[in-house]
Design a protein around this motif. Sequence first.
Motif, mmCIF file in Angstrom:
data_model
loop_
_atom_site.group_PDB
_atom_site.id
_atom_site.type_symbol
_atom_site.label_atom_id
_atom_site.label_comp_id
_atom_site.label_asym_id
_atom_site.label_seq_id
_atom_site.Cartn_x
_atom_site.Cartn_y
_atom_site.Cartn_z
ATOM 1 N N ALA A 119 -5.240 11.833 11.033
ATOM 2 C CA ALA A 119 -4.344 12.311 9.973
ATOM 3 C C ALA A 119 -4.259 11.274 8.857
ATOM 4 N N TYR A 120 -4.183 9.998 9.257
ATOM 5 C CA TYR A 120 -4.085 8.929 8.258
ATOM 6 C C TYR A 120 -5.324 8.902 7.369
ATOM 7 N N MET A 121 -6.493 9.026 8.005
ATOM 8 C CA MET A 121 -7.714 8.964 7.217
ATOM 9 C C MET A 121 -7.888 10.200 6.342
ATOM 10 N N TYR A 122 -7.361 11.327 6.822
ATOM 11 C CA TYR A 122 -7.467 12.550 6.021
ATOM 12 C C TYR A 122 -6.552 12.456 4.795
ATOM 13 N N LEU A 123 -5.311 12.025 5.023
ATOM 14 C CA LEU A 123 -4.345 11.972 3.916
ATOM 15 C C LEU A 123 -4.593 10.758 3.027
ATOM 16 N N ARG A 124 -5.025 9.662 3.678
ATOM 17 C CA ARG A 124 -5.297 8.400 2.986
ATOM 18 C C ARG A 124 -4.218 8.070 1.960
ATOM 19 N N PRO A 125 -3.004 7.796 2.429
ATOM 20 C CA PRO A 125 -1.922 7.545 1.471
ATOM 21 C C PRO A 125 -2.066 6.154 0.859
ATOM 22 N N GLU A 126 -3.166 5.945 0.158
ATOM 23 C CA GLU A 126 -3.433 4.620 -0.380
ATOM 24 C C GLU A 126 -2.609 4.357 -1.614
ATOM 25 N N ARG A 127 -2.028 3.205 -1.626
ATOM 26 C CA ARG A 127 -1.173 2.861 -2.743
ATOM 27 C C ARG A 127 -1.980 1.979 -3.689
ATOM 28 N N VAL A 128 -2.054 2.403 -4.933
ATOM 29 C CA VAL A 128 -2.726 1.564 -5.921
ATOM 30 C C VAL A 128 -1.702 0.557 -6.429
ATOM 31 N N ILE A 129 -2.018 -0.723 -6.270
ATOM 32 C CA ILE A 129 -1.039 -1.746 -6.592
ATOM 33 C C ILE A 129 -1.259 -2.239 -8.024
ATOM 34 N N PRO A 130 -0.261 -2.080 -8.882
ATOM 35 C CA PRO A 130 -0.416 -2.579 -10.248
ATOM 36 C C PRO A 130 -0.456 -4.109 -10.234
ATOM 37 N N PRO A 131 -1.216 -4.726 -11.114
ATOM 38 C CA PRO A 131 -1.301 -6.180 -11.135
ATOM 39 C C PRO A 131 0.078 -6.809 -11.330
ATOM 40 N N GLY A 132 0.407 -7.796 -10.495
ATOM 41 C CA GLY A 132 1.751 -8.364 -10.549
ATOM 42 C C GLY A 132 1.743 -9.759 -11.140
ATOM 43 N N ARG A 133 2.896 -10.385 -11.147
ATOM 44 C CA ARG A 133 2.978 -11.734 -11.695
ATOM 45 C C ARG A 133 2.526 -12.767 -10.675
ATOM 46 N N ALA A 134 2.699 -12.416 -9.395
ATOM 47 C CA ALA A 134 2.185 -13.253 -8.322
ATOM 48 C C ALA A 134 2.668 -14.694 -8.394
ATOM 49 N N LYS A 135 3.923 -14.888 -8.027
ATOM 50 C CA LYS A 135 4.460 -16.249 -8.074
ATOM 51 C C LYS A 135 4.920 -16.749 -6.710
ATOM 52 N N GLY A 136 5.165 -15.823 -5.768
ATOM 53 C CA GLY A 136 5.773 -16.202 -4.490
ATOM 54 C C GLY A 136 4.824 -16.984 -3.597
ATOM 55 N N ARG A 137 5.320 -17.368 -2.422
ATOM 56 C CA ARG A 137 4.531 -18.192 -1.507
ATOM 57 C C ARG A 137 3.380 -17.423 -0.883
ATOM 58 N N LEU A 138 3.515 -16.088 -0.821
ATOM 59 C CA LEU A 138 2.479 -15.309 -0.156
ATOM 60 C C LEU A 138 1.532 -14.645 -1.141
ATOM 61 N N CYS A 139 1.728 -14.889 -2.429
ATOM 62 C CA CYS A 139 0.889 -14.225 -3.413
ATOM 63 C C CYS A 139 -0.559 -14.673 -3.223
ATOM 64 N N HIS A 140 -1.468 -13.828 -3.641
ATOM 65 C CA HIS A 140 -2.875 -14.128 -3.406
ATOM 66 C C HIS A 140 -3.692 -13.443 -4.485
ATOM 67 N N ASN A 141 -4.934 -13.825 -4.599
ATOM 68 C CA ASN A 141 -5.794 -13.114 -5.540
ATOM 69 C C ASN A 141 -7.211 -13.141 -5.048
ATOM 70 N N TYR A 142 -7.975 -12.126 -5.427
ATOM 71 C CA TYR A 142 -9.387 -12.080 -5.045
ATOM 72 C C TYR A 142 -10.154 -11.388 -6.157
ATOM 73 N N ARG A 143 -11.478 -11.555 -6.130
ATOM 74 C CA ARG A 143 -12.294 -10.926 -7.167
ATOM 75 C C ARG A 143 -12.760 -9.564 -6.664
#
Lengths: 277, 123
Positions: A119-143
């Motif tokens: 069901a998960y793969m069929y619905l694929r409720p993928e959330r598109v994440i808008p680019p954030g400011r990314a300041k916290g301790r867990l923030c991360h970035n990738y290419r």
Amino acid sequence: MSLLDILVFAGIFLFSLFAGAFGALMGLGGGLIIVPVLIVLFHIDKNIAVAASIVAVIATSCAGASVYCSKGQVNIKLGILLETGTVVGAIIGALITVFILPPAGLMIIFICVLLYAAAYMYLRPERVIPPGRAKGRLCHNYRDEKSGKRVKYEVTNVKGGILAGFFAGNLSGMLGVGGGLVQVPVMNGWMKVPIKAAIASSNFMIGVTAVASAYIYYTNDWFNPVLTAIVATGVFIGARGGSTVSSQIDAKKLRSVFILVILAMAALFVVRLMGLY
Amino acid sequence: MVSADSGNVKRRKITKLDNRTKWILLIGVLASVGIMLFGLVIYTATGSTDTKAVQLGDILPGILRGSPVALISLGIIVLIATPFLRVVTVIFTMAEKRDTLFVIVGLTVATILLMSFLFAVFK
């Protein structure tokens, strides 16, 4: 070994190759295929199948995460933080499956998990994440490999994530499946991690989660060395191939095939539970 | 030129943490699969019929006796140890970066894993 043994082992090896590639491409771990195939098609004892599968999960994780780390896609800090929840869950899950869970119970829980996966793969409720400011301790970035742009993101809802990690670890320890099925949607949906990073980080985490149950299975004599070696080798090669081509393959096109595979796995257990095979 | 990567948000190259993690996982899984395959070959060649993995303390004596099952068991143990070593690697790298919070988080995960090993031994 007789000719029949060799054919059986060759069959298990081919299934393991496929399961490894599937696990790496979807971030779910190959256990969803390994356990039903071993128990139903090859008539292998539940405990032996779960143990072989947990080793497959560790191999998938090591092979996949080493590729994802070299691409910088794994959020290691987030991963290790969520692991505090998954390892506790995995120990409890392993104790449940060792001391309480009968084979029929395992199959029923497994069928529910497979139906949820489909069901998960069929619905694929993928959330598109808008680019954030990314300041916290867990923030991360990738290419991002397709656009070539750097994607930065912030992580939210950490407490909920750790709790969900506990649940994911629990399922992993009980069924020998890794827990990516819970981790990926939780990281993406609740914690606002972009899907690529969620899959990479989940792949990174499931190895440690699996280790928390693996040695408990080990001292309970659940490991058949030959079976384990064949499954681990097949899954390793499959996972390495899967994560290397993951950026070139459009996983969406494979989705319907994967859904059918997962439903077929659920059908295998239903057939076994009804005593038809 | 390559300084401690406190400002890793801007960096193009992969970080020290990514690089070490990648290598520890890759070396661990390659060693493990290699040992298992070697064990499988000997298992087939000697026509062994053992179906149980060997417990930790019996692995070395088993290998010295030339038991293929003991060799495959070593491969399984190496694979189980690899993610644990990865946690240790993260702890050390975080300690180098003076990131106390994540040293504590890493130590917590390592401690729980060690507890699972104890649970396993004293079941």
